[in-house]
Design a protein around this motif. Structure first.
Motif, PDB file in Angstrom:
ATOM      1  N   UNK A  30       0.956  -1.206   0.074  1.00 55.35           N
ATOM      2  CA  UNK A  30       0.023  -0.113   0.047  1.00 55.35           C
ATOM      3  C   UNK A  30       0.902   1.186   0.112  1.00 55.35           C
ATOM      4  N   UNK A  31       0.818   1.928  -0.985  1.00 62.37           N
ATOM      5  CA  UNK A  31       1.594   3.417  -0.966  1.00 62.37           C
ATOM      6  C   UNK A  31       0.435   4.410  -0.554  1.00 62.37           C
ATOM      7  N   UNK A  32       0.940   5.110   0.562  1.00 62.02           N
ATOM      8  CA  UNK A  32       0.021   6.061   1.156  1.00 62.02           C
ATOM      9  C   UNK A  32       0.393   7.514   0.922  1.00 62.02           C
ATOM     10  N   UNK A  33      -0.421   7.883   0.131  1.00 59.55           N
ATOM     11  CA  UNK A  33      -0.045   9.377  -0.486  1.00 59.55           C
ATOM     12  C   UNK A  33      -0.554  10.444   0.617  1.00 59.55           C
ATOM     13  N   UNK A  34       0.413  11.260   1.353  1.00 61.48           N
ATOM     14  CA  UNK A  34      -0.112  12.136   2.248  1.00 61.48           C
ATOM     15  C   UNK A  34       0.325  11.497   3.709  1.00 61.48           C
ATOM     16  N   UNK A  35       0.935  10.405   3.778  1.00 68.36           N
ATOM     17  CA  UNK A  35       1.349   9.945   4.999  1.00 68.36           C
ATOM     18  C   UNK A  35       2.253  11.021   5.714  1.00 68.36           C
ATOM     19  N   UNK A  36       1.972  11.144   7.041  1.00 68.41           N
ATOM     20  CA  UNK A  36       2.617  11.902   7.863  1.00 68.41           C
ATOM     21  C   UNK A  36       3.137  11.410   9.109  1.00 68.41           C
ATOM     22  N   UNK A  37       4.281  11.780   9.477  1.00 69.41           N
ATOM     23  CA  UNK A  37       5.028  11.224  10.574  1.00 69.41           C
ATOM     24  C   UNK A  37       4.654  11.454  11.782  1.00 69.41           C
ATOM     25  N   UNK A  56       2.493  -4.178   3.490  1.00 67.54           N
ATOM     26  CA  UNK A  56       3.852  -3.572   3.062  1.00 67.54           C
ATOM     27  C   UNK A  56       3.473  -2.136   2.808  1.00 67.54           C
ATOM     28  N   UNK A  57       3.753  -1.238   3.739  1.00 74.57           N
ATOM     29  CA  UNK A  57       3.451   0.443   3.579  1.00 74.57           C
ATOM     30  C   UNK A  57       4.813   1.010   2.975  1.00 74.57           C
ATOM     31  N   UNK A  58       4.328   1.975   1.931  1.00 75.25           N
ATOM     32  CA  UNK A  58       5.078   2.779   1.289  1.00 75.25           C
ATOM     33  C   UNK A  58       4.763   4.149   1.498  1.00 75.25           C
ATOM     34  N   UNK A  59       5.714   5.159   2.249  1.00 80.60           N
ATOM     35  CA  UNK A  59       5.134   6.345   2.576  1.00 80.60           C
ATOM     36  C   UNK A  59       5.224   7.306   1.164  1.00 80.60           C
ATOM     37  N   UNK A  60       4.304   8.072   0.499  1.00 82.51           N
ATOM     38  CA  UNK A  60       4.515   8.893  -0.340  1.00 82.51           C
ATOM     39  C   UNK A  60       4.309  10.379  -0.014  1.00 82.51           C
ATOM     40  N   UNK A  61       5.150  11.315   0.355  1.00 81.27           N
ATOM     41  CA  UNK A  61       5.201  12.617   0.733  1.00 81.27           C
ATOM     42  C   UNK A  61       6.363  13.176   0.404  1.00 81.27           C
ATOM     43  N   UNK A  62       6.446  14.200  -0.153  1.00 78.42           N
ATOM     44  CA  UNK A  62       7.605  15.107  -0.352  1.00 78.42           C
ATOM     45  C   UNK A  62       8.244  15.892   0.653  1.00 78.42           C
ATOM     46  N   UNK A  73       8.965   8.331  -0.222  1.00 79.44           N
ATOM     47  CA  UNK A  73       9.150   9.008  -1.720  1.00 79.44           C
ATOM     48  C   UNK A  73       8.428  10.272  -1.974  1.00 79.44           C
ATOM     49  N   UNK A  74       8.872  11.085  -2.803  1.00 77.61           N
ATOM     50  CA  UNK A  74       7.930  12.234  -3.263  1.00 77.61           C
ATOM     51  C   UNK A  74       6.936  12.145  -3.983  1.00 77.61           C
ATOM     52  N   UNK A  75       6.855  11.038  -5.177  1.00 73.63           N
ATOM     53  CA  UNK A  75       5.748  10.710  -5.777  1.00 73.63           C
ATOM     54  C   UNK A  75       5.718   9.230  -6.185  1.00 73.63           C
ATOM     55  N   UNK A  76       4.515   8.954  -6.618  1.00 72.06           N
ATOM     56  CA  UNK A  76       4.360   7.390  -6.812  1.00 72.06           C
ATOM     57  C   UNK A  76       5.333   6.742  -7.812  1.00 72.06           C
ATOM     58  N   UNK A  77       5.623   7.778  -8.533  1.00 72.90           N
ATOM     59  CA  UNK A  77       6.504   7.306  -9.739  1.00 72.90           C
ATOM     60  C   UNK A  77       7.808   7.158  -9.257  1.00 72.90           C
ATOM     61  N   UNK A  78       8.334   7.673  -8.137  1.00 74.01           N
ATOM     62  CA  UNK A  78       9.453   7.430  -7.581  1.00 74.01           C
ATOM     63  C   UNK A  78       9.849   6.086  -6.785  1.00 74.01           C
TER      64      UNK A  78
END
Length: 151
Positions: A30-37, A56-62, A73-78
């Motif tokens: 799961x790529x989580x777009x906007x995931x905050x620490x 499996x978690x993948x944070x996506x937040x620039x 990662x900054x973007x899903x494409x990364x």
């Protein structure tokens, strides 16, 4: 909550099956777009729960470098690995851009968290073959189905 299956998917082998149970059945990436620490943010708590449930978690937040022990990662494409579910914690006006990225990276599901809907983005994702879930919390849906997910 609204669930949209890809065009033509209604003829799936078991049309009476709950699509959300099917999506959550096996641990996936799961790529989580906007995931905050920030542990006070809903994205953090929801994602920590899903991670503890075996996903499996993948944070996506620039604006983050690492969240919940995972490189951000900054973007899903990364993201250098296959993504099954794109879980979106962004405002509705940002969803179309995220959905375009989800299509580009070959995700199977776009999940818009509670209060997030985008008719335009949902139709685009559906037309591209993705399952779309709008206005639903992945944690709450997982908890509702916890018993059936174990079998």
């Amino acid at each position: 909550m609204r669930v949209l299956l890809p065009e033509g998917a209604q003829s799936v082998a078991n049309p009476s099956a709950d699509p959300i149970t099917e999506i959550l059945k096996t641990p996936k990436t799961i790529a989580v777009v906007g995931l905050s620490s920030n542990p006070m943010r809903p994205s953090h708590g929801v994602t920590a729960y899903m991670q503890a449930a075996g996903y499996r978690i993948i944070p996506v937040n620039p604006n983050e470098t690492e969240v919940l022990g995972e490189k951000s990662y900054a973007r899903l494409e990364d993201v250098p690995e296959k993504i099954d579910i794109v879980d979106i914690f962004r405002r509705a006006e940002e969803v179309p851009r995220v959905v375009e990225s989800a299509i580009r990276v070959g995700a199977k599901v776009v999940w818009m968290q509670l209060g997030i809907e985008s008719e335009e983005a949902a139709e685009k994702a559906r037309a591209a073959g993705l399952v779309v879930i709008e206005d639903a919390c992945i944690l709450m849906e997982h908890r509702k189905r916890a018993r059936s997910l174990k079998s």
